[in-house]
Design a protein around this motif. Structure first.
Motif, short mmCIF file in Angstrom:
data_model
loop_
_atom_site.label_atom_id
_atom_site.label_comp_id
_atom_site.label_asym_id
_atom_site.label_seq_id
_atom_site.Cartn_x
_atom_site.Cartn_y
_atom_site.Cartn_z
N GLY A 1 -14.69 18.69 28.42
CA GLY A 1 -15.93 18.95 29.13
C GLY A 1 -16.79 20.03 28.49
N GLY A 2 -16.68 20.16 27.17
CA GLY A 2 -17.47 21.17 26.48
C GLY A 2 -16.92 22.58 26.67
N ARG A 3 -15.60 22.66 26.86
CA ARG A 3 -14.95 23.96 27.08
C ARG A 3 -14.06 24.31 25.88
NH1 ARG A 3 -13.94 21.27 32.22
NH2 ARG A 3 -14.96 22.38 33.92
N VAL B 1 -14.98 24.55 20.76
CA VAL B 1 -15.39 23.81 21.96
C VAL B 1 -14.96 22.36 21.80
CG1 VAL B 1 -17.36 23.07 23.34
CG2 VAL B 1 -17.32 25.37 22.37
N PHE B 2 -14.24 21.86 22.80
CA PHE B 2 -13.72 20.50 22.79
C PHE B 2 -14.55 19.63 23.75
CE2 PHE B 2 -10.29 23.21 21.50
CZ PHE B 2 -9.61 22.48 20.53
N SER B 3 -15.17 18.58 23.24
CA SER B 3 -15.94 17.69 24.10
C SER B 3 -15.04 17.00 25.11
CB SER B 3 -16.72 16.66 23.28
OG SER B 3 -15.84 15.87 22.51
N SER B 4 -13.80 16.71 24.71
CA SER B 4 -12.87 16.04 25.62
C SER B 4 -12.40 16.94 26.76
CB SER B 4 -11.66 15.51 24.85
OG SER B 4 -10.98 16.56 24.21
#
Length: 64
Positions: free
Chosen positions: A32-34, A27-30
């Motif tokens: 959007g949490g996707r 999950v990538f915070s950059s």
């Protein structure tokens, strides 16, 4: 950037198995949490996704 180029760069950088696993689980915070897969399904630009992966995993600038 086309999705096929994105997938090719992921495989070249991380290897097929790790790239596939990362795309579906990390999950990538950059983004959007996707995950990568979720970002693709949401219609995000593959170049934006690639740059997020590069930043998170310290891919050298010459391979971005």
């Amino acid at each position: 950037m086309r999705i096929t180029l994105f997938r090719s760069r992921m495989t070249d950088e991380f290897g097929q198995v790790r790239a596939e696993l990362m795309a579906s689980t990390h999950v990538f915070s950059s983004l959007g949490g996707r995950t990568v897969e979720e970002a693709m399904e949401a219609g995000m630009d593959p170049k934006r996704i690639w740059l997020a992966v590069c930043e998170a995993f310290d891919v050298p600038p010459e391979r971005r």
